[in-house]
Design an enzyme around this catalytic site. Structure first.
Site, PDB file in Angstrom:
ATOM      1  N   ARG A  37       0.484   8.917  -5.746  1.00  0.00           N
ATOM      2  CA  ARG A  37       1.035   8.363  -4.508  1.00  0.00           C
ATOM      3  C   ARG A  37       1.477   6.908  -4.687  1.00  0.00           C
ATOM      4  O   ARG A  37       2.462   6.480  -4.089  1.00  0.00           O
ATOM      5  CB  ARG A  37       0.010   8.476  -3.375  1.00  0.00           C
ATOM      6  CG  ARG A  37      -1.356   7.841  -3.635  1.00  0.00           C
ATOM      7  CD  ARG A  37      -2.349   8.305  -2.573  1.00  0.00           C
ATOM      8  NE  ARG A  37      -3.665   7.702  -2.667  1.00  0.00           N
ATOM      9  CZ  ARG A  37      -4.659   8.200  -3.404  1.00  0.00           C
ATOM     10  NH1 ARG A  37      -4.465   9.280  -4.144  1.00  0.00           N
ATOM     11  NH2 ARG A  37      -5.853   7.615  -3.408  1.00  0.00           N
TER      12      ARG A  37
ATOM     13  N   GLU B 199      -7.646   3.689  -6.159  1.00  0.00           N
ATOM     14  CA  GLU B 199      -8.395   3.583  -4.916  1.00  0.00           C
ATOM     15  C   GLU B 199      -9.892   3.643  -5.215  1.00  0.00           C
ATOM     16  O   GLU B 199     -10.326   4.038  -6.306  1.00  0.00           O
ATOM     17  CB  GLU B 199      -7.963   4.707  -3.965  1.00  0.00           C
ATOM     18  CG  GLU B 199      -8.664   4.753  -2.616  1.00  0.00           C
ATOM     19  CD  GLU B 199      -8.565   3.449  -1.843  1.00  0.00           C
ATOM     20  OE1 GLU B 199      -9.291   2.511  -2.199  1.00  0.00           O
ATOM     21  OE2 GLU B 199      -7.780   3.375  -0.889  1.00  0.00           O
TER      22      GLU B 199
ATOM     23  N   ARG C 201       0.858  -1.180   0.000  1.00  0.00           N
ATOM     24  CA  ARG C 201       0.000   0.000   0.000  1.00  0.00           C
ATOM     25  C   ARG C 201       0.901   1.238   0.000  1.00  0.00           C
ATOM     26  O   ARG C 201       1.918   1.276   0.683  1.00  0.00           O
ATOM     27  CB  ARG C 201      -0.900   0.015   1.235  1.00  0.00           C
ATOM     28  CG  ARG C 201      -1.841   1.204   1.247  1.00  0.00           C
ATOM     29  CD  ARG C 201      -2.550   1.345   2.576  1.00  0.00           C
ATOM     30  NE  ARG C 201      -3.335   2.572   2.604  1.00  0.00           N
ATOM     31  CZ  ARG C 201      -3.900   3.082   3.694  1.00  0.00           C
ATOM     32  NH1 ARG C 201      -3.758   2.456   4.852  1.00  0.00           N
ATOM     33  NH2 ARG C 201      -4.580   4.187   3.635  1.00  0.00           N
ATOM     34  N   HIS C 202       0.522   2.231  -0.775  1.00  0.00           N
ATOM     35  CA  HIS C 202       1.341   3.426  -0.939  1.00  0.00           C
ATOM     36  C   HIS C 202       1.702   4.074   0.395  1.00  0.00           C
ATOM     37  O   HIS C 202       1.037   3.873   1.418  1.00  0.00           O
ATOM     38  CB  HIS C 202       0.598   4.452  -1.808  1.00  0.00           C
ATOM     39  CG  HIS C 202      -0.686   4.935  -1.181  1.00  0.00           C
ATOM     40  ND1 HIS C 202      -0.724   5.894  -0.201  1.00  0.00           N
ATOM     41  CD2 HIS C 202      -1.973   4.574  -1.396  1.00  0.00           C
ATOM     42  CE1 HIS C 202      -1.966   6.115   0.169  1.00  0.00           C
ATOM     43  NE2 HIS C 202      -2.754   5.327  -0.538  1.00  0.00           N
ATOM     44  N   GLY C 203       2.752   4.876   0.383  1.00  0.00           N
ATOM     45  CA  GLY C 203       3.145   5.624   1.574  1.00  0.00           C
ATOM     46  C   GLY C 203       2.102   6.678   1.932  1.00  0.00           C
ATOM     47  O   GLY C 203       1.213   7.004   1.143  1.00  0.00           O
TER      48      GLY C 203
ATOM     49  N   THR D 268      -9.733  10.283   0.444  1.00  0.00           N
ATOM     50  CA  THR D 268      -8.829  10.524  -0.677  1.00  0.00           C
ATOM     51  C   THR D 268      -9.397   9.975  -1.977  1.00  0.00           C
ATOM     52  O   THR D 268      -9.659  10.713  -2.915  1.00  0.00           O
ATOM     53  CB  THR D 268      -7.449   9.907  -0.401  1.00  0.00           C
ATOM     54  OG1 THR D 268      -7.012  10.306   0.902  1.00  0.00           O
ATOM     55  CG2 THR D 268      -6.436  10.369  -1.430  1.00  0.00           C
TER      56      THR D 268
ATOM     57  N   ASN E 225      -8.068  -0.315  -0.652  1.00  0.00           N
ATOM     58  CA  ASN E 225      -9.263  -1.038  -1.072  1.00  0.00           C
ATOM     59  C   ASN E 225      -9.016  -1.882  -2.318  1.00  0.00           C
ATOM     60  O   ASN E 225      -9.593  -2.958  -2.461  1.00  0.00           O
ATOM     61  CB  ASN E 225     -10.414  -0.055  -1.299  1.00  0.00           C
ATOM     62  CG  ASN E 225     -10.964   0.480   0.010  1.00  0.00           C
ATOM     63  OD1 ASN E 225     -11.307  -0.279   0.903  1.00  0.00           O
ATOM     64  ND2 ASN E 225     -11.019   1.790   0.144  1.00  0.00           N
TER      65      ASN E 225
ATOM     66  N   LYS F  10     -14.518  12.951   8.293  1.00  0.00           N
ATOM     67  CA  LYS F  10     -15.699  12.257   8.796  1.00  0.00           C
ATOM     68  C   LYS F  10     -16.625  13.195   9.566  1.00  0.00           C
ATOM     69  O   LYS F  10     -17.851  13.079   9.487  1.00  0.00           O
ATOM     70  CB  LYS F  10     -15.284  11.092   9.697  1.00  0.00           C
ATOM     71  CG  LYS F  10     -16.424  10.106   9.909  1.00  0.00           C
ATOM     72  CD  LYS F  10     -16.061   9.001  10.860  1.00  0.00           C
ATOM     73  CE  LYS F  10     -16.078   9.492  12.277  1.00  0.00           C
ATOM     74  NZ  LYS F  10     -15.945   8.386  13.245  1.00  0.00           N
TER      75      LYS F  10
ATOM     76  N   ARG G  82     -20.239   0.683   7.136  1.00  0.00           N
ATOM     77  CA  ARG G  82     -20.387  -0.747   7.365  1.00  0.00           C
ATOM     78  C   ARG G  82     -20.942  -1.497   6.157  1.00  0.00           C
ATOM     79  O   ARG G  82     -20.980  -2.719   6.157  1.00  0.00           O
ATOM     80  CB  ARG G  82     -21.283  -0.976   8.580  1.00  0.00           C
ATOM     81  CG  ARG G  82     -20.700  -0.370   9.845  1.00  0.00           C
ATOM     82  CD  ARG G  82     -21.632  -0.503  11.027  1.00  0.00           C
ATOM     83  NE  ARG G  82     -21.059   0.101  12.232  1.00  0.00           N
ATOM     84  CZ  ARG G  82     -21.683   0.192  13.393  1.00  0.00           C
ATOM     85  NH1 ARG G  82     -22.917  -0.266  13.510  1.00  0.00           N
ATOM     86  NH2 ARG G  82     -21.093   0.758  14.434  1.00  0.00           N
TER      87      ARG G  82
ATOM     88  N   TYR H 187     -14.840   7.741  -3.841  1.00  0.00           N
ATOM     89  CA  TYR H 187     -15.709   8.060  -2.706  1.00  0.00           C
ATOM     90  C   TYR H 187     -16.788   9.088  -3.018  1.00  0.00           C
ATOM     91  O   TYR H 187     -17.446   9.587  -2.107  1.00  0.00           O
ATOM     92  CB  TYR H 187     -14.856   8.546  -1.535  1.00  0.00           C
ATOM     93  CG  TYR H 187     -14.103   7.427  -0.868  1.00  0.00           C
ATOM     94  CD1 TYR H 187     -14.773   6.424  -0.190  1.00  0.00           C
ATOM     95  CD2 TYR H 187     -12.721   7.358  -0.952  1.00  0.00           C
ATOM     96  CE1 TYR H 187     -14.082   5.385   0.402  1.00  0.00           C
ATOM     97  CE2 TYR H 187     -12.024   6.324  -0.362  1.00  0.00           C
ATOM     98  CZ  TYR H 187     -12.710   5.342   0.313  1.00  0.00           C
ATOM     99  OH  TYR H 187     -12.026   4.305   0.902  1.00  0.00           O
TER     100      TYR H 187
END
Length: 717
Positions: free
Chosen positions: A474, A501, A422-424, A435, A621, A512, A529, A504
């Protein structure tokens, strides 16, 4: 009778009107279907024309162009590349495809140029035919030492003569290219032992004829980042320069040299007022020598005025955060300085979870955790820490002194292995922002994440044959830093949006708390969830909608056409604009529907089934989806699997298990990193195959032989 007749007549009239209405409806439906079919045909024809007729328009009005960039050896490389980028942008040049050599200095220059152009997703082809001239037995010698030993005239003749070759290198020489893994795909007769200038130029000719030229004919703008002599060879072929005059052609480092072509692929003559050189049709974007003089003045100015331009541009912080990110970071600093000792920290293993570290709140209440965790794993369902403690997970850990599974030295058999990283960390991760398809670069600590992953892989002896990554900066940067640490910058890198990714939607770029205030806590929990629940879609006119990123959209051909978007945008633009159905929001399930097929239909047949060793740098993801497929993780546990930034996950293809690498610190990786309660599915015991038993038997035989040898030595003593 009359009533009956009246009634009968009304019934007939109603039926007639009903039939007319039915016919009208059928007519409308038929007309709509025909219109849709016509629009579909027009769109498909227009799309075909846009790939072909556009070339004709490009020929006639703008011409196709080819940009040469000679890799510079100046100590101000970073500044030179920034200036190069400005030169390209100021003239409106946007490359579609890049060719470079397999030598590190050219590859890293290419990376830097792509980064400054904000186009790291562009395809890059690395060819040995663009390597610098091979100097034979002179390789590795300093020019002054060679001149003292062999004579100045002799060395200068080898360097400047068109056909003179230096003494050939021996096959057992430490610099012999045949010992270098990057040239494993070449036949022995293709590997030179020495080269003249003419040999070097001729080596580049097939690449021009069968690759670069073909790309330009397709309408693509090509950037070539290579070395002086190979670029001179390309110039020789393009302009048809004879052997007598090619010696007068030079390629100064750091100055782009641009060619434009007509419909017959003939180079156009330089425009009036442009800077060119004898025997060529290309033009310099800057006067040769002017850049060098400017750098010299800049260096002198820095010595007088500390903090001037040259020092400022060397700071990574200028390119590591956006205005929004800087504002939020500034806010955190101000809150820390005015909160009377309350320090808000970011937990690097939790994608930016904020923790108030003071022992009490201002009103005397006990300290609490402020759950503001976002990053790229925004929808994880929180779990009971006590429940996790009950489950002891046996993790496969490869010790630093152990041989890497499937990773053997060159010339030996090698098993396929896939390493996922997974990217930094990015500024978005550290600030707890969604993101998704947003494209921030790595933060300074994210750069260190990527470098540390590369160093860890190198410590365990890993070597790779191919790299796969997403279109997002990234992930690409993470691959670059890993490859640099592994000294394999020359590896082919395949970039695909299918490893991006999760999208969203309207939540992109928000925290959030912002989402809870806008949509409510209950709705936020559903999104967190829900395995198949999508967040609200982003608007077609939003900055966050990927379809509005024209730099990337023009390269996407494997997404279906959106008829609604095509019609709307065509009407608005008053010309046909074909638009594809880019995602406006995705659930975790949606993300998996593109990442898993990419692994099974691209990575597996192209690399894994051919025994290649694969490095995948992607996003949480996208990787989670592939791991769900490989490790058979149940759907209900997917939102409980966390993947830390920059931690290599080694998948042994034969034994079907995930292994972590020991970093030599003595710390337990399960205590060092948070993989979530679903780690029990990720770290299952490895399957025992026939190779395992053969290896154990060989090891036992070797140990017994060593023991017998020790006993014999002891008796003799």
């Amino acid at each position: 009778m009359g009533r009956s007749g009246f009634g009968e007549g009304r019934g007939i009239g109603d039926r007639a009107r009903g039939e007319v209405s039915l016919c009208s409806m059928l007519g409308v439906v038929l007309f709509t279907m025909m219109s849709f079919l016509m629009i579909s045909t027009i769109v498909m024809v227009t799309e075909w024309c846009s790939r072909h007729l556009l070339i004709v328009l490009f020929y006639n009005f703008f011409s196709k162009y080819l940009i040469f960039y000679s890799r510079n050896h100046h100590h101000d490389d970073r500044l030179i590349i920034i200036i190069t980028r400005r030169l390209l942008l100021s003239e409106g040049y946007e490359p579609d495809i890049i060719y470079t050599s397999r030598l590190k200095r050219a590859v890293k220059s290419t990376w830097s140029i792509l980064n400054t152009l904000n186009t790291p997703y562009l395809p890059v082809y690395k060819s040995w035919r663009l390597n610098e001239r091979h100097y034979g037995a002179l390789t590795g010698l300093k020019k002054m030492d060679a001149a003292k030993e062999l004579g100045v005239e002799v060395v200068q003749a080898w360097r400047n003569s068109l056909k003179a070759r230096p003494p050939p290198m021996k096959a057992d020489d430490e610099h012999y290219p045949g010992k270098d893994r990057r040239y494993e795909d070449l036949a022995e007769e293709q590997i030179p032992l020495t080269e003249s200038l003419m040999d070097c130029m001729e080596r580049a000719r097939p690449l021009w004829e069968y690759a670069i030229k073909k790309e330009i004919e397709k309408g693509n703008n090509v950037l070539v980042v290579a070395h002086t002599n190979t670029l001179r060879g390309l110039i020789k072929h393009i302009d048809g320069i004879d052997e007598k005059n090619i010696g007068e052609v030079s390629m100064p480092g750091g100055i782009p040299f641009v060619y434009k072509f007509d419909s017959n692929m003939k180079p156009l003559p330089p425009e009036e007022g442009k800077i060119s050189q004898a025997h060529t049709s290309g033009v310099f974007l800057e006067k040769p020598g002017l850049l060098k003089e400017a750098l010299k003045r800049n260096q002198e100015w820095n010595q007088v005025v500390p903090g001037s331009f040259g020092q400022i541009v060397s700071s990574d912080s200028l390119t590591r955060s956006t205005t929004l990110e800087k504002s939020l970071l500034k806010l955190k600093e101000e809150q820390a300085s005015t909160s009377g000792g309350f320090i808000t920290e970011v937990n690097p293993n939790d994608d930016g979870k904020l923790i108030v570290t003071s022992s009490c709140m201002a009103n005397g209440a006990p300290a609490v955790d402020i759950d503001d965790s976002m990053g790229d794993a925004e929808f994880e369902e929180f779990y009971n820490q006590a429940d996790e403690a009950e489950n002891t997970i046996a993790v496969n850990i490869q010790k630093a002194e152990e041989a890497s599974p499937g990773i053997l030295k060159m010339g030996q058999s090698k098993d396929p292995v896939v390493v996922f990283i997974r990217h930094g960390r990015t500024p978005h991760n550290n600030l707890g922002l969604f993101t998704g398809w947003e494209d921030p670069p790595l933060a300074p600590d994210g750069v260190e994440d990527a470098k540390r992953a590369g160093r860890l892989l190198k410590m365990h002896g890993f070597e790779f044959d191919v790299v796969y990554t997403s279109w997002l900066q990234r992930a690409i940067e993470t691959a670059w830093y890993c490859m640099d640490e592994l000294d394999c910058c020359w590896l082919p890198m395949i970039k695909s949006w299918r490893l991006n990714e999760r999208m969203y939607g309207a939540l992109t770029g928000k925290s959030k708390q912002m989402i809870a205030n806008e949509y409510g806590e209950a709705q936020l929990k559903k999104w967190r969830r829900g395995f198949k629940i999508r967040p609200p879609p982003v608007s077609s006119y939003s900055f966050h909608y990927p379809g509005n990123d024209y730099k990337r959209t023009k390269y996407v051909k494997d997404i279906p056409i959106s008829w609604a978007e095509t019609i709307n945008r065509s009407i608005e633009a008053r010309k046909m604009q074909v638009h594809r159905r880019f995602p406006k929001a995705e659930s975790l399930w949606d993300c998996m529907q593109r990442s898993i097929p990419f692994y099974t239909q691209r990575i597996v047949p192209e690399a894994v089934n051919k025994g290649k060793r694969v490095l995948v740098t992607s996003h949480e993801n996208a990787i989670r989806g592939i791991l769900m497929y490989l490790c058979e993780i149940p759907e209900e546990a997917m939102n409980q699997l966390h993947l830390p930034n920059g931690v290599p996950l080694v998948y042994n293809v034969k034994r079907k298990c995930i292994t972590l690498l020991d970093d030599g610190s003595g710390q337990d990786p399960m205590e060092q990193y948070d993989f979530g309660p679903a780690a029990q599915y990720l770290f299952r015991p490895c399957e025992l195959d026939d190779d395992f038993y053969d290896q154990m038997e060989k090891q036992a035989t070797s140990n017994q032989a060593a023991a017998n040898n020790f006993s014999a030595t002891a008796v003799t003593a």
